[in-house]
Write a protein that holds these residues in place. Structure first.
Motif, PDB file in Angstrom:
ATOM      1  N   HIS A 142       2.809  -5.304  -7.011  1.00 13.61           N
ATOM      2  CA  HIS A 142       1.460  -5.765  -6.722  1.00 13.61           C
ATOM      3  C   HIS A 142       0.380  -4.727  -7.011  1.00 13.61           C
ATOM      4  O   HIS A 142      -0.742  -5.086  -7.375  1.00 13.61           O
ATOM      5  N   THR A 143       0.678  -3.451  -6.823  1.00 12.15           N
ATOM      6  CA  THR A 143      -0.361  -2.420  -6.866  1.00 12.15           C
ATOM      7  C   THR A 143      -0.399  -1.667  -8.194  1.00 12.15           C
ATOM      8  O   THR A 143      -1.475  -1.421  -8.734  1.00 12.15           O
ATOM      9  N   VAL A 144       0.768  -1.294  -8.711  1.00 14.84           N
ATOM     10  CA  VAL A 144       0.817  -0.581  -9.986  1.00 14.84           C
ATOM     11  C   VAL A 144       0.422  -1.548 -11.092  1.00 14.84           C
ATOM     12  O   VAL A 144       0.967  -2.652 -11.193  1.00 14.84           O
ATOM     13  N   LYS A 145      -0.504  -1.137 -11.936  1.00 15.96           N
ATOM     14  CA  LYS A 145      -1.027  -2.026 -12.970  1.00 15.96           C
ATOM     15  C   LYS A 145      -0.361  -1.772 -14.314  1.00 15.96           C
ATOM     16  O   LYS A 145       0.172  -0.697 -14.571  1.00 15.96           O
ATOM     17  N   GLY A 146      -0.435  -2.794 -15.170  1.00 14.92           N
ATOM     18  CA  GLY A 146       0.066  -2.654 -16.529  1.00 14.92           C
ATOM     19  C   GLY A 146       1.574  -2.787 -16.619  1.00 14.92           C
ATOM     20  O   GLY A 146       2.261  -3.073 -15.626  1.00 14.92           O
ATOM     21  N   PRO A 147       2.135  -2.587 -17.809  1.00 13.08           N
ATOM     22  CA  PRO A 147       3.597  -2.656 -17.976  1.00 13.08           C
ATOM     23  C   PRO A 147       4.296  -1.629 -17.086  1.00 13.08           C
ATOM     24  O   PRO A 147       3.858  -0.487 -16.971  1.00 13.08           O
ATOM     25  N   ARG A 148       5.383  -2.048 -16.439  1.00 13.74           N
ATOM     26  CA  ARG A 148       6.121  -1.129 -15.577  1.00 13.74           C
ATOM     27  C   ARG A 148       7.592  -1.500 -15.549  1.00 13.74           C
ATOM     28  O   ARG A 148       7.958  -2.672 -15.599  1.00 13.74           O
TER      29      ARG A 148
ATOM     30  N   GLU B  21       0.814  -1.213   0.000  1.00 15.86           N
ATOM     31  CA  GLU B  21       0.000   0.000   0.000  1.00 15.86           C
ATOM     32  C   GLU B  21       0.851   1.268   0.000  1.00 15.86           C
ATOM     33  O   GLU B  21       0.332   2.355  -0.258  1.00 15.86           O
ATOM     34  N   LYS B  22       2.137   1.133   0.287  1.00 18.66           N
ATOM     35  CA  LYS B  22       2.999   2.310   0.390  1.00 18.66           C
ATOM     36  C   LYS B  22       3.697   2.574  -0.936  1.00 18.66           C
ATOM     37  O   LYS B  22       4.474   1.760  -1.416  1.00 18.66           O
ATOM     38  N   GLU B  23       3.410   3.712  -1.530  1.00 19.22           N
ATOM     39  CA  GLU B  23       4.049   4.081  -2.779  1.00 19.22           C
ATOM     40  C   GLU B  23       5.556   4.224  -2.570  1.00 19.22           C
ATOM     41  O   GLU B  23       6.012   4.749  -1.559  1.00 19.22           O
ATOM     42  N   GLY B  24       6.328   3.727  -3.535  1.00 17.43           N
ATOM     43  CA  GLY B  24       7.782   3.806  -3.423  1.00 17.43           C
ATOM     44  C   GLY B  24       8.419   2.545  -2.891  1.00 17.43           C
ATOM     45  O   GLY B  24       9.637   2.491  -2.742  1.00 17.43           O
ATOM     46  N   THR B  25       7.620   1.517  -2.606  1.00 13.64           N
ATOM     47  CA  THR B  25       8.178   0.232  -2.179  1.00 13.64           C
ATOM     48  C   THR B  25       8.171  -0.740  -3.360  1.00 13.64           C
ATOM     49  O   THR B  25       7.383  -0.603  -4.301  1.00 13.64           O
ATOM     50  N   LEU B  26       9.026  -1.738  -3.289  1.00 14.02           N
ATOM     51  CA  LEU B  26       9.091  -2.730  -4.360  1.00 14.02           C
ATOM     52  C   LEU B  26       7.783  -3.506  -4.452  1.00 14.02           C
ATOM     53  O   LEU B  26       7.278  -3.768  -5.549  1.00 14.02           O
TER      54      LEU B  26
END
Length: 634
Positions: free
Chosen positions: A84-90, A74-79
């Motif tokens: 798990h949270t950011v969707k799509g190609p990254r 849930e914490k932005e900036g963690t691996l």
């Protein structure tokens, strides 16, 4: 022999080919989900080779920057948030280095089209500890990470001694597991991964349609730890009190279980090091028409074998390194007994149902190359049973990720020892593993931190209900491992934390780069990839970007700000129309300068962008604008 089989003497005497085989065409099926440009020939990263490497991973997705070592999706900036949270190609890069203490398994299973660029992290690099890494999605590329799993550790308030006395549950699994779900998932690539402290296998790929692991360290698995099986070998059922289990704790300490392949699977195992493992280095099998390309690997001491069930393999340019002595809890023993000598003659154990192309496979013992000769037919024959695979006269080809370029075995040995794993920033585990191998000393550990059980009653097959903690105290395995951590005195309190905290004591800690500011949020990250190939683990010092690799600062390593392309160095001559090709992306046609090293040495890539509208440059006057720019083809 049939038409596939060749004359054994001819195979044994052949020279190692520099180029194994070429492809008919790249398999690009399914790549549209990663927003791949419509042209066909792409690679997971510059220089990638092997099955499954014709994937962009997350190259055409969002940039996700890791600036925290916390483990919180849930914490932005963690691996874990990026995975798990950011969707799509990254495309994942790191602004921080250090140990990420995992609270649970780190699973790539929600979205594929992912690249994790561990070599973007500043010193000391990135280590995942306490829990395994599991990959179950197509088009996943993971590079330059360390995985130090352990047997439970303080993260679950458990350790080996507490588990044996029935006080907790110890994890029994692979450190890195790749599962293609019976061929459903494909194009998975792991590169420059260092995995250790596993209780089952260390890195195990299974069922992937196209897979490559390259330049990896498979080291220091836990032998007399908590791998348990009942009488029928199906594992040990969980019960409230571990002492009530009717099963045995077994000595394990294995490398890779590379099995359960679907028909037509292509598997590359290229330039890896197996050391301090007892067996499965690797185990190959259950092929069902699969082909495995085992090229330029180094195996120290451990047993390598297959199931003899019709697998096709290329064995080219590999080296088996045999130690002259073993060291265990202060006792050294010579490994030059007759049984050991017979075993050293055998390279790979399987039967005639498996077909093998063997070329330039070598051995080292006592610092000498090929003390038993280098005849390939002899090396692949079991000296006890007389069984051997069916040696064929030509290498097996494939349809994905070609060509594979094989180095001569001697050259490959030096490359693996010096350049595999997270080689620029080797932690204590990797440094000690290489040092012991070079000292020709075989050591097998039982618990993280270079620790072994003292009592013989806690080695091998031991009934869990009979193994009391007082009999299973841990001590340092060997003199070369004494600095790894303080071994458990029987209580297991804090032993895993001490081992993890000692991993990076010999490595510096540096500030990382502001990748978001340099590269924006999304777009084409091929320029970033090119930069990272020549500037591993960059960090900031005095306002300048310093590259950890080779210990030098590049002439102009900083990527130019968005919208302000920096002119390249003075162009050399030599680029001509024959060195270009036109590729189309979206509605723009760009010229790609293919001549490696001729243009834009800042990037170090084999492909350079130049111009737009289909124009062809006859010199090296390249432009190197950033991804996401609205002008031209940059």
């Amino acid at each position: 022999k049939d038409s596939e089989a060749g004359d054994e003497e001819e195979v044994a005497g052949a020279e190692a080919p520099s180029l194994l085989f070429d492809r008919d065409q790249d398999d690009v099926e399914g790549l549209q989900e990663c927003d791949m440009p419509t042209w066909g020939k792409v690679k997971a990263f510059p220089g990638a080779m092997g099955p499954g490497t014709n994937t962009p991973g997350g190259r055409y997705g969002k940039l996700c920057v890791v600036d925290s070592l916390d483990d919180d999706e849930e914490k932005e900036g963690t691996l874990r948030h990026c995975i798990h949270t950011v969707k799509g190609p990254r495309y994942v890069v790191f602004k921080v280095g250090g140990v990420i203490k995992l609270k649970k398994e780190l699973k790539v299973e929600r979205d594929g089209c992912l690249t994790i660029a561990g070599h973007s992290a500043p010193p000391p690099g990135v280590t995942l500890s306490g829990r395994p890494l599991q990959i179950k999605r197509s088009d996943t590329v993971i590079r330059f990470l360390r995985v130090r799993m352990g047997d439970g550790g303080d993260y679950s308030d458990c350790g080996r001694s507490k588990w044996l006395s029935g006080k907790c549950t110890c994890q029994d699994t692979d450190a890195v597991a790749i599962d293609g779900s019976d061929g459903k998932y494909s194009r998975i690539v792991i590169d420059h991964i260092s995995a250790a402290w596993a209780t089952d296998e260390t890195i195990s790929p299974k069922r992937v349609k196209a897979f490559t692991m390259s330049n990896c360290f498979i080291t220091q698995p836990l032998h007399n730890s908590c791998h348990v099986e009942d009488d029928d070998g199906k594992g040990c059922p969980e019960v409230e009190d571990a002492r009530d289990r009717k099963c045995e704790m077994q000595s394990h300490g294995y490398g890779s279980l590379a099995t359960y392949w679907t028909s037509g699977s292509q598997v590359g195992m290229i330039g890896n090091l197996y050391t301090m493992t007892s067996s499965r280095c690797p185990k190959l099998g259950k092929g069902d028409g699969a082909t495995i390309h085992f090229v330029n690997n180094v195996i120290a001491d451990g047993h390598t074998y297959a199931d003899d069930d019709g697998l096709k393999t290329n064995w080219i340019g590999n080296t088996r390194h045999y130690s002259t002595k073993s060291s265990h809890v202060g006792k050294e023993e010579s490994l030059d007994k007759p049984r050991d000598s017979r075993r050293r003659v055998m390279y790979f154990s399987t039967g005639s149902n498996d077909k093998v192309y063997a070329n330039d496979n070598r051995q080292i013992y006592g610092g000498l190359w090929d003390p038993h000769g280098s005849d390939q037919a002899t090396l692949f024959k079991d000296p006890d049973s007389g069984s051997s695979p069916d040696l064929v006269s030509s290498p097996y080809g494939g349809s994905e990720g070609w060509p594979i370029t094989a180095m001569p075995a001697k050259e490959a040995y030096e490359s693996v020892v010096n350049r595999a794993g997270v080689f620029v920033l080797r932690d204590r585990v990797d440094a000690e593993s290489v040092a012991l191998m070079k000292a020709q000393t075989r050591v097998r550990i039982d618990s993280p931190g270079g620790c072994c059980v003292k009592d013989d009653r806690c080695r091998g097959s031991v009934k869990v209900r009979d193994a009391e903690s007082s009999e299973c105290k841990l001590t340092s395995c060997a003199s070369g491992l004494e600095g790894s951590g303080q071994c458990d005195d029987g209580s297991a309190d804090g032993d895993f934390d001490r081992a993890v905290d000692g991993l990076n004591t010999d490595l510096p800690t540096k500030p990382g780069l502001d990748w978001q500011g340099l590269h924006g949020d999304d777009g084409d990250f091929s320029q970033l990839e090119n930069f990272l190939e020549t500037c591993l683990h960059p960090y900031l010092s005095g306002g300048k970007i310093v590259c950890s690799d080779e210990g030098g600062t590049t002439p102009n390593p900083s990527p130019p700000p968005s919208g302000s392309p920096t002119p390249p160095p003075s162009p050399p001559t030599g680029c001509s129309d024959s060195n270009t090709e036109v590729r189309r992306r979206v509605s723009k046609t760009c010229t790609i300068l293919k001549d490696s090293g001729q243009c834009n040495k800042w990037g170090g890539s084999s492909a350079r962008r130049s111009g737009d509208g289909g124009s062809v440059k006859d010199t090296c006057s390249c432009t190197w604008g950033l991804h996401g720019s609205s002008e031209g083809c940059s």
